[in-house]
Design a protein around this motif. Sequence first.
Motif, mmCIF file in Angstrom:
data_model
loop_
_atom_site.group_PDB
_atom_site.id
_atom_site.type_symbol
_atom_site.label_atom_id
_atom_site.label_comp_id
_atom_site.label_asym_id
_atom_site.label_seq_id
_atom_site.Cartn_x
_atom_site.Cartn_y
_atom_site.Cartn_z
ATOM 1 N N PHE A 228 17.871 -16.728 19.244
ATOM 2 C CA PHE A 228 17.990 -17.829 19.352
ATOM 3 C C PHE A 228 19.451 -18.506 19.911
ATOM 4 O O PHE A 228 19.467 -19.069 20.783
ATOM 5 C CB PHE A 228 18.003 -18.506 17.769
ATOM 6 C CG PHE A 228 16.295 -18.604 17.509
ATOM 7 C CD1 PHE A 228 15.487 -17.981 18.042
ATOM 8 C CD2 PHE A 228 16.423 -19.223 16.185
ATOM 9 C CE1 PHE A 228 14.213 -18.042 17.619
ATOM 10 C CE2 PHE A 228 14.995 -19.162 15.631
ATOM 11 C CZ PHE A 228 13.997 -18.471 16.467
ATOM 12 N N MET A 229 20.313 -17.833 19.452
ATOM 13 C CA MET A 229 22.000 -18.285 20.121
ATOM 14 C C MET A 229 21.997 -17.440 21.371
ATOM 15 O O MET A 229 22.657 -17.766 22.229
ATOM 16 C CB MET A 229 22.894 -17.504 19.058
ATOM 17 C CG MET A 229 23.333 -18.234 17.941
ATOM 18 S SD MET A 229 24.870 -17.804 16.944
ATOM 19 C CE MET A 229 25.190 -19.138 15.890
ATOM 20 N N GLY A 230 21.365 -16.566 21.559
ATOM 21 C CA GLY A 230 21.167 -16.010 22.969
ATOM 22 C C GLY A 230 22.458 -15.061 23.251
ATOM 23 O O GLY A 230 23.009 -14.738 24.551
ATOM 24 N N LEU A 231 23.173 -14.510 22.201
ATOM 25 C CA LEU A 231 24.224 -13.704 22.441
ATOM 26 C C LEU A 231 23.705 -12.239 22.769
ATOM 27 O O LEU A 231 24.671 -11.483 23.190
ATOM 28 C CB LEU A 231 24.892 -13.433 21.335
ATOM 29 C CG LEU A 231 25.862 -14.700 20.770
ATOM 30 C CD1 LEU A 231 26.762 -14.630 19.919
ATOM 31 C CD2 LEU A 231 26.371 -15.621 22.086
ATOM 32 N N ARG A 232 22.455 -11.879 23.040
ATOM 33 C CA ARG A 232 22.123 -10.663 23.474
ATOM 34 C C ARG A 232 22.404 -10.297 24.772
ATOM 35 O O ARG A 232 22.726 -9.102 25.270
ATOM 36 C CB ARG A 232 20.437 -10.693 23.357
ATOM 37 C CG ARG A 232 19.701 -9.284 23.432
ATOM 38 C CD ARG A 232 18.074 -9.581 23.173
ATOM 39 N NE ARG A 232 17.734 -10.429 24.056
ATOM 40 C CZ ARG A 232 16.811 -9.885 24.950
ATOM 41 N NH1 ARG A 232 16.375 -8.812 24.992
ATOM 42 N NH2 ARG A 232 16.297 -10.856 25.769
#
Lengths: 465, 98, 189
Positions: free
Chosen positions: B66-70
């Motif tokens: 969701f936060m997209g820190l991947r």
Amino acid sequence: MNFRSQLVAKPYFVAALALFLGQILFGLIAGFQYVDGTFLFPAIPFSVSRMVHTNLLIVWLLMAFMGAAYFIVPEEAQTELYSPRLALATFWVFLVAGALTILAYLLVPYSDLAAATGNAMLPTMGRGYLEQPLPTKVGIVLVALSLLFNISMTLFKGRRTSLNVILVGALWGLALLFLPAFYFPEDTVKASYGWWWVVHGWVEGDWELILSALLGFILIKMTGVDREIVEKWMYVIIAMTLISGIIGIGHHYYYIGAPEYWIWLGSVFSAIEPIPFIMLIVFSIRMLLKRRRENPNQAAMLWALGTPIVAFLGAGLWGAMITLAPVQYYAHGSNFTAAHGHLAFFGAYAMVSLAIISYAMPLLRGRVANGIAAQRWEMSGFWIMVISMLAIALALSGAGIVTAFSQRMGDHPLSFMDTQAQEQVFFWLRELAGVGFLAGLLAYLVSFFVPGEAGYDAAVKRALS
Amino acid sequence: MSAPTVATLPSQGLSGARLRLTLVWLLLMLLTVASVELGAHGTARQTLSGVLLLALLKGQFLVDHFMGLRRVHRVWRALMAAWLATVGALIAIAFLLA
Amino acid sequence: MRAQDREALPGDLAIWIFIFAELLVFGILFAVYAFARSAHVALFNQGQALLDRRLGLANTLVLITSSYAVARATEAIHRDRVQACGRWLLAALLLGSLFVGIKCHEFARDAQAGMNLSHDLFQMFYLSLTGFHFLHVVMGMAILAAVAAKTFAGGYRAHDCTGVETAGAWWHMVDLVWIILFILVYVLR
């Protein structure tokens, strides 16, 4: 400087520095009275020297903030000040009232002063930092109203930048938060709240907003970084200041008489009050790294970088340490508090005032920056003052720790005077560091009298040679 | 600031992104219900490790997807993971001390 | 993935500094809660028994779904689907209001049960933790509303959507904090 009316800031800055010098001299007197209790007695007893020391602090900081407002608001609004004449008249009223108050402290016994100024009618005198007689307090409100009227009108007629709105809003907050100073009921619990909200509403809340606005302004001007970026940082710093400060100010409520849960809430939220200062440090360093131009006023840049760092140490670290409930239980009212007070007031508010003065004064004197020689004096002053103040804070912390251990813990606590005797070495160290601080301040003041100026031309020549 | 990488991907990859988000959402809902069920069947001491692990797992899924820190620099994801691990460890120590 | 293939941080750096500051704050609060509990287990169990787990569970599901909607909104704006982005943001906002509604109902219930800050340590922690989080939800909704309005006005495009990403990052943080808060206050007893 782009507008003539900004010149009105100059007398404010000059007076602020003169009062600062006075504050330090009385600080040295008060400090020496710790090692020799009869020094200057009965002419200037400790209660008076301390009161003059702290009151001069408040007055010179207010002077500097007002000068900063008269300098920044027109610049940001891109228009002349609404009424420079009113600003100048206000200056003289404030200066004369301030000087008379200090003289009255020195020449008249405090109780006679209270009787002569109508304290019986509306009691306000006697609380730390708020010792001013009623007419002075009313004067402060009128001066603040005049300032607010002037800068708000300027804001309305010109460009409304976020930075300007924050600065003017914070100055309104400063004035509103002074009003509890008029509330001094006989009930000591209620009286404590009134006092608490003035002093701590200022230093843990509103003044931090002024600090961010002044730093933001200096950084925009000196680094040439986009206003949008600076203002975004200011928003998150202010949000964090308010999140931590509004509840964090409660670290003393329990000891005033509020319910027990304030021990927890106050401790936890005070513990996070250093965060906005850390964010200020990150912010200034990032802006410096992203700078688009080299400003010839290196001294002002040094002040702007030093402010958040020393503020973090004094207000953040020392503040968080002493507001934890278990620490406060033993160290409350000891010299540990004085250590925090000194380093926090200097690091946050004195240094930001000196930073804006350092940035603005050369411009007000018609040059981009002072010459290299003058800047060397100023930067020497910076380092001597900062190091001396750190030494003062460490010495006072030492004394505070002795108080906590010898006088307040253990099965056989010492008496107050015996403990004070044990702490003599720290008081001597503090006084020595105080003399060092005075030397630093004098070096700083000398820089104003060293002729020569550095412009962009000189900087370009230096870079090309 | 935002790299237009996603926008330039073929549409095949896009439905993939949406599918991934939806699957993560369903998984988070499932794990939430599971942790409540688990917590209802035992004391804090018995269920601590399970409930805590599920919560930390949920947290890391949320951070990653969701936060997209991947997809950003590892430091940020590591910071988040460190926060989760620290909070989890402190809670575990406190509950075991009780 | 090689370092140069990695994307920039979604949203603004300043908001991430802020997010980590907030996480630090909540982290401290969680640890303080847990250690205070370890000294007063019976008291905390007794207090937790007053809470309705189902309401907490419902709110967790609502907030996770809302976070999902924001993730979809961000994904949509990356494809330049402005209307879709706006609709997902509205959905997130509606779910946020649902959370606020359920929580208010719960607070009213607590007040009826005679809970207050000074009754005991658990109630103090429960009310201030959830109350503090509640304020973050309200603030997050204000941010989402502003961003949604700007989205519908055509203020964001795939190459210029820092605002959406920034609002999203904040909202996910609010969700992340609740996930831990939920098990700590409602589940583990």
